[in-house]
Write an enzyme that holds these catalytic residues in place. Structure first.
Site, PDB file in Angstrom:
ATOM      1  N   LYS A  41       0.840  -1.208   0.000  1.00 20.11           N
ATOM      2  CA  LYS A  41       0.000   0.000   0.000  1.00 20.11           C
ATOM      3  C   LYS A  41       0.876   1.260   0.000  1.00 20.11           C
ATOM      4  O   LYS A  41       2.068   1.198   0.318  1.00 20.11           O
ATOM      5  CB  LYS A  41      -0.906  -0.018   1.233  1.00 20.11           C
ATOM      6  CG  LYS A  41      -0.153   0.052   2.562  1.00 20.11           C
ATOM      7  CD  LYS A  41      -1.068  -0.275   3.751  1.00 20.11           C
ATOM      8  CE  LYS A  41      -0.317  -0.207   5.056  1.00 20.11           C
ATOM      9  NZ  LYS A  41      -1.119  -0.734   6.180  1.00 20.11           N
ATOM     10  N   ARG A 138     -11.000   0.478  14.230  1.00 16.18           N
ATOM     11  CA  ARG A 138     -10.877   1.190  12.948  1.00 16.18           C
ATOM     12  C   ARG A 138     -11.985   0.728  12.011  1.00 16.18           C
ATOM     13  O   ARG A 138     -12.999   1.382  11.893  1.00 16.18           O
ATOM     14  CB  ARG A 138      -9.474   0.932  12.378  1.00 16.18           C
ATOM     15  CG  ARG A 138      -9.097   1.813  11.231  1.00 16.18           C
ATOM     16  CD  ARG A 138      -7.614   1.769  10.916  1.00 16.18           C
ATOM     17  NE  ARG A 138      -7.134   0.467  10.465  1.00 16.18           N
ATOM     18  CZ  ARG A 138      -5.861   0.245  10.111  1.00 16.18           C
ATOM     19  NH1 ARG A 138      -4.968   1.216  10.178  1.00 16.18           N
ATOM     20  NH2 ARG A 138      -5.477  -0.950   9.708  1.00 16.18           N
ATOM     21  N   HIS A 168      -6.644  -7.070  12.764  1.00 17.93           N
ATOM     22  CA  HIS A 168      -5.390  -6.310  12.805  1.00 17.93           C
ATOM     23  C   HIS A 168      -5.120  -5.920  14.255  1.00 17.93           C
ATOM     24  O   HIS A 168      -6.034  -5.531  14.977  1.00 17.93           O
ATOM     25  CB  HIS A 168      -5.533  -5.076  11.912  1.00 17.93           C
ATOM     26  CG  HIS A 168      -4.241  -4.362  11.629  1.00 17.93           C
ATOM     27  ND1 HIS A 168      -3.098  -5.007  11.201  1.00 17.93           N
ATOM     28  CD2 HIS A 168      -3.911  -3.046  11.687  1.00 17.93           C
ATOM     29  CE1 HIS A 168      -2.133  -4.111  11.013  1.00 17.93           C
ATOM     30  NE2 HIS A 168      -2.594  -2.915  11.308  1.00 17.93           N
ATOM     31  N   ARG A 222       0.738 -10.913   6.804  1.00 18.42           N
ATOM     32  CA  ARG A 222       0.736  -9.644   6.058  1.00 18.42           C
ATOM     33  C   ARG A 222       2.010  -8.900   6.435  1.00 18.42           C
ATOM     34  O   ARG A 222       2.113  -8.302   7.493  1.00 18.42           O
ATOM     35  CB  ARG A 222      -0.502  -8.808   6.425  1.00 18.42           C
ATOM     36  CG  ARG A 222      -1.834  -9.517   6.169  1.00 18.42           C
ATOM     37  CD  ARG A 222      -3.018  -8.570   6.320  1.00 18.42           C
ATOM     38  NE  ARG A 222      -3.102  -7.930   7.617  1.00 18.42           N
ATOM     39  CZ  ARG A 222      -3.745  -8.415   8.677  1.00 18.42           C
ATOM     40  NH1 ARG A 222      -4.387  -9.579   8.599  1.00 18.42           N
ATOM     41  NH2 ARG A 222      -3.758  -7.748   9.817  1.00 18.42           N
ATOM     42  N   TYR A 268      16.641  31.461   5.332  1.00 19.21           N
ATOM     43  CA  TYR A 268      15.492  32.314   5.674  1.00 19.21           C
ATOM     44  C   TYR A 268      15.507  32.663   7.157  1.00 19.21           C
ATOM     45  O   TYR A 268      15.759  31.804   8.016  1.00 19.21           O
ATOM     46  CB  TYR A 268      14.183  31.580   5.383  1.00 19.21           C
ATOM     47  CG  TYR A 268      13.826  31.523   3.921  1.00 19.21           C
ATOM     48  CD1 TYR A 268      13.613  32.685   3.182  1.00 19.21           C
ATOM     49  CD2 TYR A 268      13.690  30.303   3.271  1.00 19.21           C
ATOM     50  CE1 TYR A 268      13.268  32.626   1.831  1.00 19.21           C
ATOM     51  CE2 TYR A 268      13.340  30.227   1.931  1.00 19.21           C
ATOM     52  CZ  TYR A 268      13.135  31.399   1.218  1.00 19.21           C
ATOM     53  OH  TYR A 268      12.802  31.327  -0.107  1.00 19.21           O
ATOM     54  N   CYS A 314      14.832  25.051   3.115  1.00 21.11           N
ATOM     55  CA  CYS A 314      14.000  25.761   2.137  1.00 21.11           C
ATOM     56  C   CYS A 314      13.112  24.748   1.406  1.00 21.11           C
ATOM     57  O   CYS A 314      13.212  23.549   1.618  1.00 21.11           O
ATOM     58  CB  CYS A 314      14.863  26.490   1.115  1.00 21.11           C
ATOM     59  SG  CYS A 314      16.173  27.496   1.815  1.00 21.11           S
ATOM     60  N   ASP A 316      13.272  23.863  -1.712  1.00 18.63           N
ATOM     61  CA  ASP A 316      13.986  23.050  -2.700  1.00 18.63           C
ATOM     62  C   ASP A 316      15.469  22.854  -2.389  1.00 18.63           C
ATOM     63  O   ASP A 316      16.159  22.125  -3.102  1.00 18.63           O
ATOM     64  CB  ASP A 316      13.889  23.719  -4.081  1.00 18.63           C
ATOM     65  CG  ASP A 316      12.493  24.236  -4.342  1.00 18.63           C
ATOM     66  OD1 ASP A 316      11.573  23.400  -4.372  1.00 18.63           O
ATOM     67  OD2 ASP A 316      12.321  25.458  -4.462  1.00 18.63           O
TER      68      ASP A 316
HETATM   69  C1  LIG Z   1      -0.413  -1.716   6.854  1.00 18.10           C
HETATM   70  C2  LIG Z   1      -1.050  -2.957   7.295  1.00 18.10           C
HETATM   71  C3  LIG Z   1      -0.276  -4.108   7.523  1.00 18.10           C
HETATM   72  C4  LIG Z   1       1.233  -4.124   7.480  1.00 18.10           C
HETATM   73  O1  LIG Z   1       1.741  -3.666   8.708  1.00 18.10           O
HETATM   74  P1  LIG Z   1       3.322  -3.758   9.027  1.00 18.10           P
HETATM   75  O2  LIG Z   1       3.432  -3.296  10.431  1.00 18.10           O
HETATM   76  O3  LIG Z   1       3.960  -2.795   8.064  1.00 18.10           O
HETATM   77  O4  LIG Z   1       3.722  -5.142   8.789  1.00 18.10           O
HETATM   78  C5  LIG Z   1      -0.930  -5.284   7.819  1.00 18.10           C
HETATM   79  N1  LIG Z   1      -2.275  -5.316   7.921  1.00 18.10           N
HETATM   80  C6  LIG Z   1      -3.054  -4.223   7.747  1.00 18.10           C
HETATM   81  C7  LIG Z   1      -4.531  -4.341   7.879  1.00 18.10           C
HETATM   82  C8  LIG Z   1      -2.464  -3.012   7.442  1.00 18.10           C
HETATM   83  O5  LIG Z   1      -3.236  -1.930   7.278  1.00 18.10           O
END
Ligand SMILES: *Cc1c(COP(=O)(O)O)cnc(C)c1O
Length: 372
Positions: A41, A138, A168, A222, A268, A314, A316
């Site tokens: 992602k 979430r 998660h 994941r 600046y 700055c 750039d």
């Molecule tokens: C981003 C995400 C992950 C990956 O998490 P890491 O800590 O980078 O391994 C896994 N599951 C879900 C639902 C996420 O949003």
């Protein structure tokens, strides 16, 4: 004549071999039976999603996970056969495209299923993963009743395939495991009410995969942050089952050098005034590249030595205090190694009071990603 690109020497070098190394090490650690879902992602955490995904697939990942429908479309445009899972919420009107392109969607409400039914017949059965909210707060179903209702709505219809279920964790990277353990218990509870387990149960992000009970790897993990060679937290760092290699480094060159004198100021607001005569170098990178102004005072590497960013950053350009005179064109490493010194993503994160995840994501698209 070829289109001119990258005349500015500022670039991020992405070491795809590091990503491959991290995934091969992961494979050795989890064994051959657990699938690897490569989390790509947000443009692969700013590393470049197409190249990272290609490397991940070659290294054995069997699914790509993205956050949004648009990211899934982009991935499908580049990879025809691999499974793609959208982890986040999807508007129901994406369902026809998802079904046609075999993109797997995350679902957590029965009304979403009902809304999608207006698009029936779909090109193919739409594959779905149910998201359970076990404590992240979430997205996800948060009661067993809602889970069962959603489960029935999916399996009763021929237009859907229940391909997976997942949750998660909010605190997998922390030493204190009380909250984590509660989430695990709750998820197992949810799982136990399903009449039939779908093909893929997956709960493990990087931290869970690397430092928790291997049984939590279920059917797939994941894997995000450590695929890129970064640690989810220092706690996870202290328990790593294998070493990882960072893939992202940030480079530029000196574009100007001058001797300045005590009493003169830089940048600046003229906020930085020299106490003695010294060399000031200018580098072509600034906050529009994601090198945020809060990084004033951060060190960079020149000639294998540390040099400090002085004065305000700055849009750039930025200025650095050089230990000695260098020539225009001298390499400057902002993140990465140079000779015996190293500046890490975590150094930037500490300076910015944030986490390493955020850093490559906020290095803007103006900085080309160059692959090695
Ligand atoms: C981003 C995400 C992950 C990956 O998490 P890491 O800590 O980078 O391994 C896994 N599951 C879900 C639902 C996420 O949003």
């Amino acid at each position: 004549m070829e289109k001119p690109i990258n005349y500015r020497p500022t670039k991020a070098i992405i070491d795809l071999q590091a990503i491959e190394h991290n995934l091969i090490s992961l494979r050795q650690y989890i064994g051959k039976d657990i699938q690897i879902i490569a989390v790509v992602k947000a443009n692969a955490y700013g590393h470049g999603d197409v190249e990272v995904a290609r490397t991940a697939i070659q290294a054995g990942a069997t699914m790509l996970a993205v956050a949004t429908p648009d990211e899934a479309v982009h991935m499908r445009g580049n990879f025809k056969d691999i499974d793609i899972l959208v982890l986040g919420a999807t508007p129901p009107n994406f369902a026809p495209y998802a079904s046609q392109e075999n993109i797997i969607l995350t679902v957590f409400s029965t009304s979403w299923i009902e809304t999608v039914k207006q698009y029936i017949p779909l090109a193919n059965q739409l594959k779905l993963h149910i998201k359970v909210d076990s404590g992240m707060g979430r997205i996800g179903v948060s009661t067993k009743e809602d889970l069962l209702e959603l489960y029935e709505a999916i399996v009763m219809s021929n237009d859907f395939i229940l391909d997976g279920i997942f949750t998660h964790f909010a605190t997998a990277d922390e030493e204190d495991s009380l909250y984590f353990d509660n989430q695990v218990t709750l998820f197992k509870d949810f799982l136990s009410v399903l009449p039939k387990r779908p093909r893929l149960v997956h709960v493990a992000n990087t931290a869970t995969t690397l430092v928790k009970e291997p049984s939590l790897q279920y059917d797939a993990v994941r894997f995000g942050i450590s695929m890129y060679g970064l640690l989810p937290s220092s706690f996870v760092g202290s328990k790593m089952p294998f070493p990882i290699k960072p893939a992202f480094s940030l480079h530029t060159e000196l574009i100007h050098i001058k001797k300045m004198h005590a009493g003169q100021s830089v940048g600046y607001g003229a906020t930085y005034t020299l106490e003695e005569d010294c060399y000031i170098g200018t580098i072509p990178i600034g906050y529009a590249d994601g090198m945020l102004r809060k990084l004033e005072g951060q060190e960079v590497l020149v000639g294998g030595k540390k040099a400090k960013i002085v004065g305000r950053i700055c849009m750039d350009q930025s200025m650095i205090l050089l230990p000695t005179a260098y020539n225009v064109g001298e390499e400057v490493v902002l993140i990465g190694r140079q000779q015996h010194e190293q500046i890490t993503m975590d150094d930037w994160a500490t300076k910015l009071q944030t986490i390493n995840y955020e850093i490559p994501c906020v290095i803007t698209a103006r900085v080309p990603r160059v692959y090695k």
